[in-house]
Design a protein around this motif. Structure first.
Motif, PDB file in Angstrom:
ATOM      1  N   LEU A   2      -0.515   0.923   2.719  1.00 44.37           N
ATOM      2  CA  LEU A   2       0.417   2.043   2.619  1.00 44.37           C
ATOM      3  C   LEU A   2       1.843   1.520   2.723  1.00 44.37           C
ATOM      4  CD1 LEU A   2       0.693   5.153   2.439  1.00 44.37           C
ATOM      5  CD2 LEU A   2       0.786   5.181   4.945  1.00 44.37           C
TER       6      LEU A   2
ATOM      7  N   PHE B 258      -1.792  12.265   8.970  1.00 45.51           N
ATOM      8  CA  PHE B 258      -2.803  11.356   8.409  1.00 45.51           C
ATOM      9  C   PHE B 258      -4.209  11.888   8.709  1.00 45.51           C
ATOM     10  CE2 PHE B 258       0.053   7.357   8.943  1.00 45.51           C
ATOM     11  CZ  PHE B 258       0.672   7.614   7.732  1.00 45.51           C
TER      12      PHE B 258
ATOM     13  N   GLU C 176      -6.393  15.727   5.925  1.00 46.23           N
ATOM     14  CA  GLU C 176      -5.420  14.679   5.657  1.00 46.23           C
ATOM     15  C   GLU C 176      -4.292  15.284   4.840  1.00 46.23           C
ATOM     16  OE1 GLU C 176      -5.038  10.533   3.108  1.00 46.23           O
ATOM     17  OE2 GLU C 176      -7.006  11.135   3.857  1.00 46.23           O
TER      18      GLU C 176
ATOM     19  N   THR D  71      -2.905   8.002   3.051  1.00 49.86           N
ATOM     20  CA  THR D  71      -2.906   6.793   3.872  1.00 49.86           C
ATOM     21  C   THR D  71      -3.042   5.520   3.047  1.00 49.86           C
ATOM     22  OG1 THR D  71      -5.284   7.046   4.248  1.00 49.86           O
ATOM     23  CG2 THR D  71      -3.796   7.992   5.895  1.00 49.86           C
TER      24      THR D  71
ATOM     25  N   SER E 158      -1.314  -1.057   8.314  1.00 51.57           N
ATOM     26  CA  SER E 158      -2.166  -0.719   7.166  1.00 51.57           C
ATOM     27  C   SER E 158      -2.630  -1.938   6.406  1.00 51.57           C
ATOM     28  CB  SER E 158      -1.417   0.218   6.214  1.00 51.57           C
ATOM     29  OG  SER E 158      -0.442  -0.485   5.470  1.00 51.57           O
TER      30      SER E 158
ATOM     31  N   LEU F 286      -8.591   5.530  10.058  1.00 52.95           N
ATOM     32  CA  LEU F 286      -7.675   5.437   8.933  1.00 52.95           C
ATOM     33  C   LEU F 286      -8.149   4.469   7.850  1.00 52.95           C
ATOM     34  CD1 LEU F 286      -4.285   5.338  10.868  1.00 52.95           C
ATOM     35  CD2 LEU F 286      -5.105   7.201   9.405  1.00 52.95           C
TER      36      LEU F 286
ATOM     37  N   TRP G 209      -7.996   1.322   8.161  1.00 54.28           N
ATOM     38  CA  TRP G 209      -7.012   0.251   8.200  1.00 54.28           C
ATOM     39  C   TRP G 209      -7.490  -0.942   9.023  1.00 54.28           C
ATOM     40  CZ3 TRP G 209      -1.678   3.091   9.173  1.00 54.28           C
ATOM     41  CH2 TRP G 209      -1.319   3.792   8.014  1.00 54.28           C
TER      42      TRP G 209
END
Length: 510
Positions: A210, A325, A161, A165, A206, A358, A360
């Motif tokens: 983020l 990411f 990464e 993120t 996100s 992620l 998310w």
């Protein structure tokens, strides 16, 4: 820059010319000024056709001509409208809509190739939540590649990464032009729109985890060499070195590079021979420190392209940042439904798998059900382009290295490049023993991809035309979206789209 719009005398005359005389329909003059929500929508009020038209800065119902159809009142407090078609009845053109108070009827294609009307709500009730699933952590299939050709993850955890993120990103956009290609003020207006769209995307995808703060001075810095004076060649850093060192020398005094997470470079759109360049591991020094990563959109974004027509800078920036990411991206190839599969995809959202990687995905976003415990279950899916709470994806671990994924899509939000009436679910399998080896892409085929589409056997006989997807080579998307009445099978598991409407209902069985 704020742009003010004035309605000229000629515009007023044009608007008034479509309003019937007082003798013809004086009793609906006020209805003609009522606000509407979607350009091009039509209705009938007291036998007068009206069309939703942009008047100045607002959308209004504008009278056109007398209708020969009978009007049907909806309520004592609403103007009369034409009778709506029945749900399930045949329609003529995919994407056609009939607007009514609180919703619309939309013409969609189903498995047989038949077009039929579906009733949709402007504010759909939350979907029914299926039961029987397990905690989503059981769907976190581990990355199990042995030989890696690229550093970014195909499974859990994200192995590398380079850009955070969560929290706030410090992003820099610098504008440089050349003696042979000067930049314009208009390009700053467009660049700000790209920044705004970028920020909107981050907030949407996100869930607010983020954000980004931008450094953008909106002044052109003149480079010492012409646009053709930089020998930029992929895999050879010497051209990048010349460009980046020159860029820093002309921008450093006016740009705050401190703690930058990513530096984007704005090139004039008329520099159509300037190559795009990018660097994820840079060591270029400014007076405020090192430039971490950089990207300059050149001719790849500005040249004429019959396939994608108009490329957008914001999605290119996000695609490249998405790699940093920790996402491998570029799979499942051909779906045109993910910004990491292609920055120019018709739907610019993250895939369910990428969003899961992620962290998310909303807490109730995944219906995880191991293949070993699966029997039969119906799950309503929220489209990936929508914020509504509910399951966005069904994920079915097949083994310790494979997982089957189902997600729903619509021509709305960040899927607005999809043609009207586009809907359905796509199914793909992720194999975390495979790397994303793109070394064969220059001949149209990567050597391996970690994610592959599972398509319906009848996809090629649906009768879609390529033009419907605004993309001449659209075989991928016509194959990737499953319509109502279609099914796919993989590893003994059958996935059927049994019902569409505000949401898609998929039946998972074994």
């Amino acid at each position: 820059m704020r742009i003010l719009t004035r309605i000229t005398i000629s515009a007023v005359v044009a608007i008034l010319s479509v309003v019937p005389s007082a003798g013809a329909a004086s009793n609906i003059s006020q209805a003609a000024l009522a606000k509407c929500t979607k350009v091009g929508s039509v209705r009938v009020v007291k036998t007068i056709n009206q069309k939703c038209t942009k008047v100045g800065k607002t959308l209004q119902w504008v009278n056109s001509k007398k209708s020969t159809s009978e009007a049907t009142p909806t309520s004592a407090n609403e103007p009369s409208v034409t009778a709506l078609p029945a749900s399930g009845s045949e329609c003529a053109t995919q994407g056609d809509q009939k607007v009514f108070t609180g919703g619309k009827m939309e013409c969609r294609k189903i498995s047989t190739g038949k077009l039929q009307w579906f009733k949709l709500s402007d504010s759909p009730a939350p979907p029914t939540q299926a039961t029987g699933n397990v905690d989503s952590s059981q769907c976190q299939i581990a990355d199990q590649r042995v030989n890696r050709t690229q550093p970014y993850a195909v499974g859990f955890p994200r192995s590398q990464e380079d850009t955070k993120t969560s929290g706030n990103l410090h992003l820099v956009l610098v504008a440089v032009d050349f003696a042979d290609v000067a930049g314009t003020e208009e390009e700053f207006v467009n660049a700000q729109k790209q920044i705004d769209r970028f920020n909107e995307f981050l907030a949407f995808e996100s869930g607010g985890k983020l954000t980004a703060t931008w450094e953008f001075s909106k002044t052109w810095a003149r480079m010492p060499r012409p646009s053709t004076g930089y020998p930029i060649v992929f895999g050879n850093s010497s051209g990048d070195d010349q460009f980046m060192n020159d860029m820093i020398s002309v921008t450093d005094s006016r740009t705050n590079y401190s703690s930058n997470d990513f530096t984007f470079i704005l090139i004039p759109k008329n520099a159509k021979e300037f190559p795009s360049l990018e660097g994820f591991y840079s060591n270029y020094q400014t007076s405020e420190g090192r430039i971490q990563k950089y990207h300059a959109a050149g001719k790849f974004f500005y040249q004429s392209d019959t396939t994608y027509k108009v490329r957008e800078l914001w999605s290119g920036w996000l695609h490249e940042m998405g790699h940093t990411f920790g996402l491998a991206g570029h799979a499942p190839f051909g779906s045109a439904l993910s910004i990491m599969e292609n920055q120019d995809s018709l739907s610019k959202t993250f895939s369910a798998w990428d969003k899961f990687l992620l962290n998310w995905m909303p807490s109730n976003g995944i219906y995880c059900i191991p293949a070993s415990t699966l029997t039969t279950v119906d799950v309503q899916l929220v489209p990936m382009q929508r914020l509504t709470s509910g399951f966005r994806s069904v994920m079915i671990p097949i083994s310790s290295t494979k997982i089957l994924i189902v997600e729903s899509h619509r021509a709305e939000g960040f899927g607005d490049r999809l043609s009207k009436g586009t809907y359905g679910v796509t199914t793909y399998v992720v194999d975390t023993t495979l790397d994303n080896d793109r070394s064969g892409e220059n001949i149209g085929q990567a050597k391996t991809r970690y994610a592959s589409l599972v398509i319906t056997p009848t996809a090629s006989t649906r009768g879609f035309s390529d033009a419907q997807f605004d993309r001449p080579s659209s075989s991928g998307i016509t194959d990737s979206l499953m319509l109502q009445g279609e099914s796919v099978s993989y590893a003994g598991i059958t996935i059927s789209l049994v019902k569409t409407g505000d949401y898609d209902t998929v039946r998972i069985s074994k």
